[in-house]
Design an enzyme around this catalytic site. Sequence first.
Site, PDB file in Angstrom:
ATOM      1  N   GLY A   1      39.590 -46.929 -30.690  1.00 57.46           N
ATOM      2  CA  GLY A   1      40.363 -48.035 -30.120  1.00 57.46           C
ATOM      3  C   GLY A   1      41.651 -47.571 -29.473  1.00 57.46           C
ATOM      4  O   GLY A   1      42.516 -46.989 -30.126  1.00 57.46           O
TER       5      GLY A   1
ATOM      6  N   GLY B   1      43.952 -49.564 -28.099  1.00 57.18           N
ATOM      7  CA  GLY B   1      44.842 -50.722 -27.952  1.00 57.18           C
ATOM      8  C   GLY B   1      46.254 -50.317 -28.330  1.00 57.18           C
ATOM      9  O   GLY B   1      46.602 -49.127 -28.295  1.00 57.18           O
ATOM     10  N   PHE B   2      47.080 -51.284 -28.721  1.00 53.74           N
ATOM     11  CA  PHE B   2      48.476 -50.974 -29.047  1.00 53.74           C
ATOM     12  C   PHE B   2      48.565 -49.922 -30.157  1.00 53.74           C
ATOM     13  O   PHE B   2      49.335 -48.975 -30.062  1.00 53.74           O
ATOM     14  CB  PHE B   2      49.203 -52.241 -29.487  1.00 53.74           C
ATOM     15  CG  PHE B   2      49.582 -53.137 -28.347  1.00 53.74           C
ATOM     16  CD1 PHE B   2      50.690 -52.860 -27.574  1.00 53.74           C
ATOM     17  CD2 PHE B   2      48.824 -54.251 -28.027  1.00 53.74           C
ATOM     18  CE1 PHE B   2      51.053 -53.676 -26.509  1.00 53.74           C
ATOM     19  CE2 PHE B   2      49.170 -55.070 -26.970  1.00 53.74           C
ATOM     20  CZ  PHE B   2      50.282 -54.784 -26.208  1.00 53.74           C
TER      21      PHE B   2
ATOM     22  N   VAL C   1      31.811 -47.476 -30.680  1.00 54.18           N
ATOM     23  CA  VAL C   1      31.433 -46.981 -32.004  1.00 54.18           C
ATOM     24  C   VAL C   1      30.621 -48.056 -32.717  1.00 54.18           C
ATOM     25  O   VAL C   1      31.016 -49.220 -32.784  1.00 54.18           O
ATOM     26  CB  VAL C   1      32.684 -46.582 -32.830  1.00 54.18           C
ATOM     27  CG1 VAL C   1      32.279 -46.157 -34.236  1.00 54.18           C
ATOM     28  CG2 VAL C   1      33.433 -45.452 -32.136  1.00 54.18           C
TER      29      VAL C   1
ATOM     30  N   GLU D   1      51.438 -71.015 -24.064  1.00 50.33           N
ATOM     31  CA  GLU D   1      51.713 -70.342 -22.789  1.00 50.33           C
ATOM     32  C   GLU D   1      50.718 -70.764 -21.711  1.00 50.33           C
ATOM     33  O   GLU D   1      51.095 -70.999 -20.562  1.00 50.33           O
ATOM     34  CB  GLU D   1      51.724 -68.817 -22.989  1.00 50.33           C
ATOM     35  CG  GLU D   1      52.952 -68.410 -23.796  1.00 50.33           C
ATOM     36  CD  GLU D   1      53.087 -66.931 -24.101  1.00 50.33           C
ATOM     37  OE1 GLU D   1      54.150 -66.548 -24.598  1.00 50.33           O
ATOM     38  OE2 GLU D   1      52.151 -66.169 -23.855  1.00 50.33           O
TER      39      GLU D   1
ATOM     40  N   ASP E   1      45.633 -54.863 -35.754  1.00 51.08           N
ATOM     41  CA  ASP E   1      45.049 -56.167 -36.113  1.00 51.08           C
ATOM     42  C   ASP E   1      43.935 -56.080 -37.140  1.00 51.08           C
ATOM     43  O   ASP E   1      43.711 -57.015 -37.912  1.00 51.08           O
ATOM     44  CB  ASP E   1      44.448 -56.828 -34.852  1.00 51.08           C
ATOM     45  CG  ASP E   1      45.499 -57.525 -34.006  1.00 51.08           C
ATOM     46  OD1 ASP E   1      46.693 -57.427 -34.334  1.00 51.08           O
ATOM     47  OD2 ASP E   1      45.111 -58.178 -33.013  1.00 51.08           O
TER      48      ASP E   1
ATOM     49  N   ALA F   1      51.566 -57.284 -31.734  1.00 47.93           N
ATOM     50  CA  ALA F   1      51.696 -55.946 -31.161  1.00 47.93           C
ATOM     51  C   ALA F   1      52.653 -55.053 -31.946  1.00 47.93           C
ATOM     52  O   ALA F   1      52.379 -53.861 -32.141  1.00 47.93           O
ATOM     53  CB  ALA F   1      52.147 -56.068 -29.705  1.00 47.93           C
ATOM     54  N   GLN F   2      53.778 -55.601 -32.417  1.00 53.63           N
ATOM     55  CA  GLN F   2      54.770 -54.768 -33.100  1.00 53.63           C
ATOM     56  C   GLN F   2      54.209 -54.115 -34.360  1.00 53.63           C
ATOM     57  O   GLN F   2      54.499 -52.954 -34.648  1.00 53.63           O
ATOM     58  CB  GLN F   2      56.015 -55.601 -33.448  1.00 53.63           C
ATOM     59  CG  GLN F   2      57.085 -55.580 -32.386  1.00 53.63           C
ATOM     60  CD  GLN F   2      57.531 -54.159 -32.018  1.00 53.63           C
ATOM     61  OE1 GLN F   2      57.665 -53.280 -32.864  1.00 53.63           O
ATOM     62  NE2 GLN F   2      57.742 -53.925 -30.739  1.00 53.63           N
TER      63      GLN F   2
HETATM   64  C1  LIG Z   1      45.921 -63.688 -25.244  1.00 54.40           C
HETATM   65  C2  LIG Z   1      46.728 -62.905 -26.241  1.00 54.40           C
HETATM   66  C3  LIG Z   1      48.109 -62.949 -26.203  1.00 54.40           C
HETATM   67  C4  LIG Z   1      48.866 -62.230 -27.125  1.00 54.40           C
HETATM   68  N1  LIG Z   1      50.234 -62.288 -27.049  1.00 54.40           N
HETATM   69  C5  LIG Z   1      50.972 -61.557 -27.896  1.00 54.40           C
HETATM   70  C6  LIG Z   1      52.390 -61.551 -27.791  1.00 54.40           C
HETATM   71  O1  LIG Z   1      52.972 -62.216 -26.926  1.00 54.40           O
HETATM   72  N2  LIG Z   1      53.099 -60.768 -28.663  1.00 54.40           N
HETATM   73  C7  LIG Z   1      52.470 -60.008 -29.622  1.00 54.40           C
HETATM   74  O2  LIG Z   1      53.150 -59.309 -30.370  1.00 54.40           O
HETATM   75  N3  LIG Z   1      51.150 -60.007 -29.751  1.00 54.40           N
HETATM   76  C8  LIG Z   1      50.368 -60.757 -28.911  1.00 54.40           C
HETATM   77  N4  LIG Z   1      49.013 -60.738 -29.019  1.00 54.40           N
HETATM   78  C9  LIG Z   1      48.409 -59.951 -30.104  1.00 54.40           C
HETATM   79  C10 LIG Z   1      48.375 -58.480 -29.758  1.00 54.40           C
HETATM   80  O3  LIG Z   1      47.807 -58.301 -28.486  1.00 54.40           O
HETATM   81  C11 LIG Z   1      47.572 -57.735 -30.836  1.00 54.40           C
HETATM   82  O4  LIG Z   1      48.234 -57.907 -32.054  1.00 54.40           O
HETATM   83  C12 LIG Z   1      47.435 -56.257 -30.502  1.00 54.40           C
HETATM   84  O5  LIG Z   1      46.701 -56.094 -29.315  1.00 54.40           O
HETATM   85  C13 LIG Z   1      46.754 -55.525 -31.642  1.00 54.40           C
HETATM   86  O6  LIG Z   1      46.631 -54.186 -31.311  1.00 54.40           O
HETATM   87  P1  LIG Z   1      45.396 -53.318 -31.860  1.00 54.40           P
HETATM   88  O7  LIG Z   1      45.613 -51.944 -31.365  1.00 54.40           O
HETATM   89  O8  LIG Z   1      45.232 -53.548 -33.298  1.00 54.40           O
HETATM   90  O9  LIG Z   1      44.123 -53.956 -31.163  1.00 54.40           O
HETATM   91  P2  LIG Z   1      43.742 -54.134 -29.563  1.00 54.40           P
HETATM   92  O10 LIG Z   1      44.995 -54.046 -28.805  1.00 54.40           O
HETATM   93  O11 LIG Z   1      42.928 -55.326 -29.558  1.00 54.40           O
HETATM   94  O12 LIG Z   1      42.901 -52.830 -29.291  1.00 54.40           O
HETATM   95  C14 LIG Z   1      41.641 -52.610 -29.828  1.00 54.40           C
HETATM   96  C15 LIG Z   1      40.917 -51.584 -28.960  1.00 54.40           C
HETATM   97  O13 LIG Z   1      39.719 -51.205 -29.613  1.00 54.40           O
HETATM   98  C16 LIG Z   1      38.655 -51.136 -28.690  1.00 54.40           C
HETATM   99  N5  LIG Z   1      37.418 -51.340 -29.461  1.00 54.40           N
HETATM  100  C17 LIG Z   1      37.076 -52.409 -30.196  1.00 54.40           C
HETATM  101  N6  LIG Z   1      35.917 -52.206 -30.819  1.00 54.40           N
HETATM  102  C18 LIG Z   1      35.508 -50.970 -30.466  1.00 54.40           C
HETATM  103  C19 LIG Z   1      34.373 -50.182 -30.792  1.00 54.40           C
HETATM  104  N7  LIG Z   1      33.430 -50.605 -31.648  1.00 54.40           N
HETATM  105  N8  LIG Z   1      34.251 -48.961 -30.231  1.00 54.40           N
HETATM  106  C20 LIG Z   1      35.183 -48.484 -29.378  1.00 54.40           C
HETATM  107  N9  LIG Z   1      36.295 -49.199 -29.039  1.00 54.40           N
HETATM  108  C21 LIG Z   1      36.453 -50.414 -29.593  1.00 54.40           C
HETATM  109  C22 LIG Z   1      38.976 -52.220 -27.682  1.00 54.40           C
HETATM  110  O14 LIG Z   1      38.351 -51.978 -26.431  1.00 54.40           O
HETATM  111  C23 LIG Z   1      40.503 -52.125 -27.605  1.00 54.40           C
HETATM  112  O15 LIG Z   1      40.920 -51.242 -26.597  1.00 54.40           O
HETATM  113  C24 LIG Z   1      48.225 -61.451 -28.114  1.00 54.40           C
HETATM  114  C25 LIG Z   1      46.830 -61.396 -28.149  1.00 54.40           C
HETATM  115  C26 LIG Z   1      46.092 -62.109 -27.215  1.00 54.40           C
HETATM  116  C27 LIG Z   1      44.586 -62.035 -27.255  1.00 54.40           C
END
Ligand SMILES: Cc1cc2nc3c(=O)[nH]c(=O)nc-3n(C[C@H](O)[C@H](O)[C@H](O)COP(=O)(O)OP(=O)(O)OC[C@H]3O[C@@H](n4cnc5c(N)ncnc54)[C@H](O)[C@@H]3O)c2cc1C
Length: 431
Positions: free
Chosen positions: A21, A23-24, A89, A180, A310, A327-328
Amino acid sequence: MAEKYYFSIPDTEVPRIVIIGGGFAGLKMARSLRSAPYQVVLIDKNNYHQFQPLFYQVAMSGLEPSSIVFPLRKAFQKQKQFYFRNAEVIKIDSGLNEVQTDRGWLAYDYLIIAIGADTNFFGNQMIADHALPMKSVSEALYLRNKILEDLESALNIRDYEERQSWIDIVIVGGGPTGVEVAGALAEMRKYILPKDYKELNPKEIDIHLIEAGPSLLAGMSELSGQKAEEFLLDMGVLVKKNTQVTSYDGKTVTMKDGSVIQSRKLIWAAGVSGNKISGLPADVIVRGNRIKVDTFCKVEGSDNIYAIGDIASMVSEAYPNAHPQVAQVALQQGQLLAKNLIRKSNGQTEKPFKYVDKGSMATIGKNKAVADLPFMKLNGFFAWLIWLAVHLLSLIGVKNKLLVFLNWIINYLTYDPSLRLIIRPRVPKKV
Ligand SMILES: Cc1cc2nc3c(=O)[nH]c(=O)nc-3n(C[C@H](O)[C@H](O)[C@H](O)COP(=O)(O)OP(=O)(O)OC[C@H]3O[C@@H](n4cnc5c(N)ncnc54)[C@H](O)[C@@H]3O)c2cc1C
């Protein structure tokens, strides 16, 4: 039995960290391992990082998708001992210390699960089949197309009731995303529609925001929830609280109290559930499909598997229901885990995670936002300025920052972005 096909990544003397992943959480961690004594392999099913907080602006034709995503390979061009694989994965084999993807297998010394969450329809398949989620940039683009296509269709419908169902919009979930989206739609109705769709009467377009709980922005202060509601009501959004949506068939939204709204668009922003991955023991998967971790982000019962962001559920005295999925938390956990693994390689003691809450914000429209900061609560113009600055600075890539900033200035001055394009992906005919 079919032979296992392994990724072609060179073996090295240093241990291999596999991060699932980008993501953030995963991106922050991989970047923080720059020049660490590890080989880092990042796997993501997309070849880009997505900035989810601005999805709604893509859906509302305010920003180009390319300005809020960033190619993962580009993010690591200069990082040594780093490999990216674009794959999904499917399974973890913790006995063999290997992961299975849709493109092959890979062995790990340390495995980091940072797969985030997906839309939660709370088991309601009918809603899942017809509602419009916004948990990926492609879903945001789909929503943009749908809004514009329905307006085009509405222009040719003479029957009032029938036309209403094409132009009215229902948003479910009064959290930051729902608020929003509702605010952005209200601004689109006020500033854009009278210019682009002169034949439609903007006053006839109803924007409904439906929330199951007693207040909007439940995760924020009472004042911010009230202020957000005031802003929305002022902008003509129809806010319904204490109301649960029980079904949707693509045309009729039905509420628990039996009332109905006819709408061809139901935007679902009512919650998330952790993405699934098989191979972990059932007892580590807890509420919200999250993975139970200790204060070092280590998955319970494992020595070398961690979960961050998350997907992780870390229960503490301060957070008895685990940390908020924001995100934080993801960024701070990603950074701490990278530092801890570096400490571990140096024989130093690892540090437990302590979340530093920097506050939360939501924007409702131009000059209208609410912000709960650690030292004060703000609403209106100054909260909006802070919201703009925080989101701009958090974007990945200088070009993205510049593009978004430029777009925002143009939108602010003209109230007329030029991204209202219906772009349908087309599969070429087989040759
Ligand atoms: C519409 C929306 C608005 C938001 N606004 C805010 C905000 O204003 N402020 C804030 O703090 N938070 C906000 N959030 C929440 C924030 O985006 C999440 O808390 C944050 O993205 C979590 O980060 P993460 O790295 O855990 O997961 P993600 O950022 O979701 O990253 C997960 C990654 O894993 C990858 N992945 C998933 N499953 C697999 C797999 N099986 N194999 C390979 N790759 C995989 C995905 O492609 C992705 O790139 C918002 C969320 C959404 C949906």
